[in-house]
Design an enzyme around this catalytic site. Structure first.
Site, mmCIF file in Angstrom:
data_model
loop_
_atom_site.group_PDB
_atom_site.id
_atom_site.type_symbol
_atom_site.label_atom_id
_atom_site.label_comp_id
_atom_site.label_asym_id
_atom_site.label_seq_id
_atom_site.Cartn_x
_atom_site.Cartn_y
_atom_site.Cartn_z
ATOM 1 N N THR A 207 0.834 -1.197 0.000
ATOM 2 C CA THR A 207 0.000 0.000 0.000
ATOM 3 C C THR A 207 0.866 1.243 0.000
ATOM 4 O O THR A 207 1.941 1.233 0.592
ATOM 5 C CB THR A 207 -0.857 -0.056 1.278
ATOM 6 O OG1 THR A 207 -1.748 -1.140 1.139
ATOM 7 C CG2 THR A 207 -1.628 1.215 1.517
ATOM 8 N N ARG B 240 -13.815 -7.779 -0.248
ATOM 9 C CA ARG B 240 -13.121 -7.372 0.980
ATOM 10 C C ARG B 240 -12.612 -5.927 0.857
ATOM 11 O O ARG B 240 -12.029 -5.547 -0.147
ATOM 12 C CB ARG B 240 -11.941 -8.315 1.235
ATOM 13 C CG ARG B 240 -11.138 -8.017 2.509
ATOM 14 C CD ARG B 240 -9.887 -7.220 2.228
ATOM 15 N NE ARG B 240 -9.051 -7.052 3.418
ATOM 16 C CZ ARG B 240 -8.002 -6.245 3.489
ATOM 17 N NH1 ARG B 240 -7.630 -5.544 2.451
ATOM 18 N NH2 ARG B 240 -7.308 -6.136 4.599
ATOM 19 N N GLY C 291 -10.232 -3.193 3.087
ATOM 20 C CA GLY C 291 -9.341 -3.041 4.243
ATOM 21 C C GLY C 291 -9.467 -1.663 4.864
ATOM 22 O O GLY C 291 -10.478 -0.972 4.714
ATOM 23 N N ASP C 292 -8.414 -1.268 5.553
ATOM 24 C CA ASP C 292 -8.432 0.006 6.279
ATOM 25 C C ASP C 292 -8.184 1.224 5.402
ATOM 26 O O ASP C 292 -8.560 2.346 5.758
ATOM 27 C CB ASP C 292 -7.355 -0.022 7.369
ATOM 28 C CG ASP C 292 -5.963 -0.228 6.775
ATOM 29 O OD1 ASP C 292 -5.799 -1.147 5.943
ATOM 30 O OD2 ASP C 292 -5.040 0.547 7.106
ATOM 31 N N THR D 37 -0.208 1.484 6.799
ATOM 32 C CA THR D 37 -0.052 0.297 5.963
ATOM 33 C C THR D 37 0.087 -0.921 6.854
ATOM 34 O O THR D 37 0.750 -0.868 7.887
ATOM 35 C CB THR D 37 1.175 0.400 5.039
ATOM 36 O OG1 THR D 37 1.418 -0.887 4.454
ATOM 37 C CG2 THR D 37 2.436 0.830 5.771
ATOM 38 N N GLY D 38 -0.543 -2.008 6.454
ATOM 39 C CA GLY D 38 -0.419 -3.226 7.244
ATOM 40 C C GLY D 38 -1.680 -4.062 7.166
ATOM 41 O O GLY D 38 -2.474 -3.932 6.231
ATOM 42 N N GLY E 82 -4.979 -4.779 7.409
ATOM 43 C CA GLY E 82 -6.076 -3.830 7.460
ATOM 44 C C GLY E 82 -7.129 -4.100 8.514
ATOM 45 O O GLY E 82 -7.642 -3.173 9.148
HETATM 46 N N1 ASP Z 1 -3.694 -2.026 4.716
HETATM 47 C C1 ASP Z 1 -3.888 -2.639 3.442
HETATM 48 C C2 ASP Z 1 -5.137 -3.476 3.463
HETATM 49 O O1 ASP Z 1 -5.389 -4.129 4.460
HETATM 50 C C3 ASP Z 1 -2.755 -3.510 3.038
HETATM 51 C C4 ASP Z 1 -1.426 -2.814 3.045
HETATM 52 O O2 ASP Z 1 -1.155 -1.950 3.854
HETATM 53 O O3 ASP Z 1 -0.624 -3.126 2.200
HETATM 54 O O4 ASP Z 1 -5.827 -3.509 2.477
#
Ligand code: ASP
Length: 325
Positions: free
Chosen positions: A188, A216, A218-219, A238-239, A241
């Site tokens: 991300t 789905r 994410g965050d 990032t992480g 989500g």
């Molecule tokens: N946070 C993002 C998600 O969960 C993934 C990412 O940070 O790469 O979609």
């Protein structure tokens, strides 16, 4: 000063995700490519200020460059969902008036961050999803790309590996078992900026997790989870989500400053290490900046593609290190 802390009068701080390729597998050629892409993104943010632009203009410009690069999991380099389709999420927030825009589950949009910006500026709403968001994009003359534009070999390979790994599992693959292997499930992109007039903004854009269940989200497009900006601070995450949503991570940085009287560095450290790593190790990271020009690049994973640039064009990019408390 901790290595993850920087200070400037105005500037831009970016991340290209915590799903870094394992350090032993990083080749000099690939490393140069990442460094160049991060520097190009920082230069675009800096140029926005040189052109008289705001923090919003700077974060959009910086994120756009990373969306156009196949190296990151956003825009062109986005991961595929379980159907092998690229669906993308993005959001943007301005600190001064807390205006925001977001899109989720969009296909064929070259720069989702620009669409999120348009939702903020030209729609009466904050968050549009799927076909409705695409219809809004069409009404605004936004550039579309066909599926081949997003068809990168690397993401195809990752989808194949993610499918193999998830065989027999009832849940979709998540970030945690993947970071050390460096399969780049997460890459991300995001940016935060403090402009010369003291304005703050944050933006984040993603293709989500590889092999994610169709539908789905994410965050990243959720204001308060993956992105937040107030009159105090701007945050892009990032992480994994699902954890960022449950713990309202981006808003939590603001809340600890506003209600707990924490400095930005304290708020970020508590959120990344206590709230995130305390619950699930190697779950992610974030970049953040406050109105005093304190900036944090913090993560509990082995690496995070990242960089910053200040008012004079001084800049730095990095991938690994600084993951210890
Ligand atoms: N946070 C993002 C998600 O969960 C993934 C990412 O940070 O790469 O979609």
């Amino acid at each position: 000063m901790k290595p993850s802390t920087v200070q400037f009068e105005s500037g831009v701080v970016i991340h290209g995700g915590v799903g870094t390729i394992a350090e032993h597998r990083m080749t000099p050629v690939l490393r140069d490519a990442y460094d160049a892409a991060l520097r190009e993104s920082l230069a675009a943010g800096h140029q926005a200020f040189a052109d008289g632009g705001s923090a919003v203009d700077a974060v959009v410009a910086a994120v756009r460059i990373m969306e156009d690069s196949p190296l990151f999991n956003a825009g062109r380099g986005s991961n595929y969902d379980e159907r092998g389709v690229v669906t993308m999420d993005a959001s943007l927030m301005r600190g001064t008036d807390r205006e925001a825009g977001a899109v989720a589950g969009v296909t064929g949009i070259r720069n989702p961050v620009e669409l999120a910006h348009l939702v903020m500026e030209r729609s009466e709403h904050l968050f549009l999803i799927g076909e409705g968001a695409e219809a809004f994009a069409a009404s605004q003359g936004v550039d579309r790309e066909d599926a081949s534009y997003f068809d990168t070999e690397r993401r195809q390979q990752e989808l194949a590996r993610a499918r193999q790994r998830s065989e027999g599992r009832s849940r979709p693959n998540v970030l945690g078992d993947d970071v050390d292997a460096g399969e780049g499930k997460s890459g991300t992109v995001g940016a935060v900026a403090l402009d010369p007039r003291g304005g703050l903004a944050a933006a984040t854009s993603t293709g989500g997790m590889a092999n994610k269940t169709w539908g789905r989200v994410g965050d990243t497009p959720i204001i308060g989870a993956g992105t937040y900006a107030s009159e105090r601070c701007a945050v892009s995450c990032t992480g994994w989500g699902e954890y960022f949503i449950r713990n309202a991570i981006a808003y939590d940085v603001h809340a600890r400053m506003a209600h707990g009287n924490r400095a930005l560095s304290e708020a970020v450290e508590e959120v990344v290490w206590d709230e995130l790593a305390g619950r699930i190790p190697r779950s992610g990271g974030l970049v953040a900046v406050d109105t005093q020009g304190n900036a944090e690049l913090c993560f509990n994973t082995p690496g995070m593609y990242r960089g910053w640039i200040d008012q004079d064009g001084r800049s730095e990019v990095a991938i690994y290190g600084a993951a210890s408390r």
